[in-house]
Design a protein around this motif. Structure first.
Motif, PDB file in Angstrom:
ATOM      1  N   LEU A  67      40.804  37.438  67.676  1.00 28.71           N
ATOM      2  CA  LEU A  67      41.904  37.105  68.583  1.00 28.71           C
ATOM      3  C   LEU A  67      43.050  36.350  67.909  1.00 28.71           C
ATOM      4  N   LEU A  68      42.740  35.271  67.201  1.00 27.92           N
ATOM      5  CA  LEU A  68      43.789  34.420  66.635  1.00 27.92           C
ATOM      6  C   LEU A  68      44.703  35.129  65.633  1.00 27.92           C
ATOM      7  N   PRO A  69      44.158  35.869  64.646  1.00 28.66           N
ATOM      8  CA  PRO A  69      45.051  36.511  63.666  1.00 28.66           C
ATOM      9  C   PRO A  69      46.009  37.516  64.285  1.00 28.66           C
ATOM     10  N   ASN A  70      45.693  38.012  65.466  1.00 24.86           N
ATOM     11  CA  ASN A  70      46.518  39.048  66.096  1.00 24.86           C
ATOM     12  C   ASN A  70      47.255  38.548  67.345  1.00 24.86           C
ATOM     13  N   GLU A  71      47.237  37.206  67.534  1.00 24.48           N
ATOM     14  CA  GLU A  71      47.953  36.558  68.642  1.00 24.48           C
ATOM     15  C   GLU A  71      47.541  37.126  69.996  1.00 24.48           C
ATOM     16  N   PHE A  72      46.233  37.335  70.164  1.00 25.50           N
ATOM     17  CA  PHE A  72      45.682  37.749  71.450  1.00 25.50           C
ATOM     18  C   PHE A  72      45.303  36.509  72.250  1.00 25.50           C
ATOM     19  N   ILE A  73      45.237  36.645  73.577  1.00 22.06           N
ATOM     20  CA  ILE A  73      44.785  35.550  74.427  1.00 22.06           C
ATOM     21  C   ILE A  73      43.614  36.024  75.266  1.00 22.06           C
ATOM     22  N   ASP A  74      42.971  35.069  75.910  1.00 21.22           N
ATOM     23  CA  ASP A  74      41.828  35.360  76.770  1.00 21.22           C
ATOM     24  C   ASP A  74      42.025  34.603  78.070  1.00 21.22           C
ATOM     25  N   GLY A  75      41.067  34.681  78.989  1.00 22.02           N
ATOM     26  CA  GLY A  75      41.153  33.937  80.225  1.00 22.02           C
ATOM     27  C   GLY A  75      40.558  32.547  80.077  1.00 22.02           C
ATOM     28  N   GLY A  76      40.582  31.769  81.149  1.00 25.50           N
ATOM     29  CA  GLY A  76      39.955  30.458  81.170  1.00 25.50           C
ATOM     30  C   GLY A  76      40.677  29.424  80.325  1.00 25.50           C
ATOM     31  N   ALA A  77      39.965  28.322  80.061  1.00 27.28           N
ATOM     32  CA  ALA A  77      40.530  27.240  79.260  1.00 27.28           C
ATOM     33  C   ALA A  77      40.828  27.704  77.834  1.00 27.28           C
ATOM     34  N   THR A  78      39.991  28.609  77.314  1.00 25.58           N
ATOM     35  CA  THR A  78      40.250  29.166  75.986  1.00 25.58           C
ATOM     36  C   THR A  78      41.551  29.951  75.984  1.00 25.58           C
ATOM     37  N   GLY A  79      41.805  30.697  77.065  1.00 19.37           N
ATOM     38  CA  GLY A  79      43.046  31.445  77.178  1.00 19.37           C
ATOM     39  C   GLY A  79      44.264  30.538  77.249  1.00 19.37           C
ATOM     40  N   VAL A  80      44.152  29.444  77.994  1.00 23.84           N
ATOM     41  CA  VAL A  80      45.248  28.472  78.063  1.00 23.84           C
ATOM     42  C   VAL A  80      45.523  27.883  76.683  1.00 23.84           C
ATOM     43  N   SER A  81      44.451  27.559  75.950  1.00 21.45           N
ATOM     44  CA  SER A  81      44.605  27.000  74.594  1.00 21.45           C
ATOM     45  C   SER A  81      45.259  28.009  73.658  1.00 21.45           C
ATOM     46  N   LEU A  82      44.825  29.273  73.732  1.00 24.29           N
ATOM     47  CA  LEU A  82      45.420  30.319  72.901  1.00 24.29           C
ATOM     48  C   LEU A  82      46.889  30.524  73.245  1.00 24.29           C
ATOM     49  N   ILE A 191      41.291  33.821  90.672  1.00 23.05           N
ATOM     50  CA  ILE A 191      42.579  33.177  90.948  1.00 23.05           C
ATOM     51  C   ILE A 191      43.107  32.456  89.713  1.00 23.05           C
ATOM     52  N   ILE A 192      42.218  31.701  89.048  1.00 22.35           N
ATOM     53  CA  ILE A 192      42.619  30.952  87.850  1.00 22.35           C
ATOM     54  C   ILE A 192      43.141  31.890  86.770  1.00 22.35           C
ATOM     55  N   ASN A 193      42.433  33.002  86.549  1.00 20.78           N
ATOM     56  CA  ASN A 193      42.809  33.904  85.460  1.00 20.78           C
ATOM     57  C   ASN A 193      44.028  34.765  85.797  1.00 20.78           C
ATOM     58  N   ILE A 194      44.256  35.038  87.068  1.00 23.53           N
ATOM     59  CA  ILE A 194      45.490  35.733  87.446  1.00 23.53           C
ATOM     60  C   ILE A 194      46.697  34.889  87.047  1.00 23.53           C
ATOM     61  N   ILE A 195      46.609  33.573  87.279  1.00 19.74           N
ATOM     62  CA  ILE A 195      47.696  32.659  86.893  1.00 19.74           C
ATOM     63  C   ILE A 195      47.898  32.669  85.389  1.00 19.74           C
ATOM     64  N   ILE A 196      46.788  32.632  84.634  1.00 20.27           N
ATOM     65  CA  ILE A 196      46.880  32.605  83.162  1.00 20.27           C
ATOM     66  C   ILE A 196      47.485  33.898  82.619  1.00 20.27           C
ATOM     67  N   PHE A 197      47.004  35.042  83.109  1.00 19.14           N
ATOM     68  CA  PHE A 197      47.514  36.325  82.603  1.00 19.14           C
ATOM     69  C   PHE A 197      48.965  36.564  83.020  1.00 19.14           C
ATOM     70  N   SER A 198      49.350  36.112  84.182  1.00 18.77           N
ATOM     71  CA  SER A 198      50.748  36.243  84.614  1.00 18.77           C
ATOM     72  C   SER A 198      51.656  35.415  83.720  1.00 18.77           C
ATOM     73  N   THR A 199      51.197  34.221  83.364  1.00 19.00           N
ATOM     74  CA  THR A 199      51.962  33.378  82.440  1.00 19.00           C
ATOM     75  C   THR A 199      52.065  34.027  81.067  1.00 19.00           C
TER      76      THR A 199
END
Length: 325
Positions: A67-82, A191-199
């Motif tokens: 994920l990191l070398p290719n600037e990908f994100i994920d859901g949850g707190a890890t997704g927010v951090s990424l 609900i939490i991950n919809i907010i993260i992915f929309s951002t």
């Protein structure tokens, strides 16, 4: 038993008994019982640490290798951090700790302090692994990144949960919201991950957000495979000769409600009277299963335990009396 291990176990048992007894005196029988409980506690702790270590290494591989070398994100707190790491160009290890701190505090209040300590250990370990361990970049294919990055990240989250902690604090927030708003944990996570992915779609690009959704789905399914889902309750049936001690442990030590019903042993010779037994039944969440197993083993290692998945429950005391130390 290894002499050093035996010495540590006995010393630990003596200290626990001295802290319980006002006159600091205890019998040999009490010491033997406490040593047995301490042995169970230590063996379960080692197993849980092993699960957490495997989980941290797997999640680190998913992040640094995919994920990191290719600037990908994920859901949850890890997704927010990424997401913060990509936009602010900050250290992901530091961000993982900062983002998860509020969730760990919430976990200490709603689940248990032991759970919070294990989670802190796991998150700090993951931050160090991400920052210092040079995992090789495996591929630049976006589909493979989304799939295998999500798989190893989900494997890490699932194994850490098997160890009684989390490396992604949004599961704790989802459990809290489900109790407060009377919705399922799955809906809370959605609900939490919809907010993260929309951002993510707004700050980065729609394509990255879509791949992030795929990564999250793979990770979520992997977690389901490892621990059958954080949102599920477990119905625990315990058959033991020491049923009264187990009942007291559940109600007084773990603050859990339970039901006692009478059953009869079916394995009898023809004409023999069937022996009646009291059977203990309780309901807990997956995150609480590790500690319950430890406490039962302290009382009766031969106890017959039946675990069944309970999708959701309503009423009773399960949501009013969280598992506390």
């Amino acid at each position: 038993m290894n002499p050093i291990w035996q010495y540590l176990v006995v010393k630990r048992a003596e200290n626990k008994l001295k802290s319980k007894k006002k006159n600091r005196e205890f019998s040999k029988r009490q010491l033997v019982s406490e040593v047995r409980s301490t042995e169970v506690e230590f063996s379960h702790l080692i197993k849980e640490i092993f699960f957490i270590v495997i989980g941290v290494c797997s999640a680190g591989f998913g992040l640094n290798g995919f994920l990191l070398p290719n600037e990908f994100i994920d859901g949850g707190a890890t997704g927010v951090s990424l997401l913060l790491q990509v936009t602010l160009n900050s250290s992901l290890g530091v961000l993982l700790i900062i983002v998860n701190i509020p969730f760990i505090i919430l976990g200490a209040k709603t689940i248990s302090r032991k759970f919070a300590v294990k989670s802190i250990f796991a998150i700090i370990a993951l931050a160090l692994v991400v920052h210092y361990v040079p995992y090789p970049t495996i591929t630049s294919d976006k589909l493979l990144i989304a799939f295998f990055g999500g798989f190893f990240l989900g494997l890490g989250i699932g194994m850490t949960m098997r160890g009684g902690g989390v490396i992604d604090g949004t599961e704790v927030l989802a459990i809290y919201l489900s109790r407060k708003w009377n919705i399922t944990v799955g809906d809370s996570l959605l609900i939490i991950n919809i907010i993260i992915f929309s951002t993510g779609a707004y700050l980065l690009s729609l394509e990255i957000a879509l791949y992030a959704i795929l990564t999250y789905l793979v990770a979520a399914k992997t977690v389901d495979y490892i621990v059958d889902g954080v949102e599920e309750y477990m119905g625990i049936t315990i058959i033991s000769e020491k049923n009264e001690e187990i009942r007291i442990m559940l109600t007084e030590q773990l603050n859990r409600a339970c039901t006692i019903y009478v059953g009869k042993s079916g394995y009898q010779k023809y004409g023999e009277e069937k022996n009646s037994k009291e059977i203990v039944y309780t309901v807990i969440t997956r995150l609480e299963l590790a500690r319950l197993s430890t406490e039962i083993d302290k009382i009766d290692k031969k106890a017959f335990i039946i675990m069944s998945v309970v999708k959701d429950i309503k009423g009773g005391m399960i949501k009013k009396k969280p598992l506390k130390d």
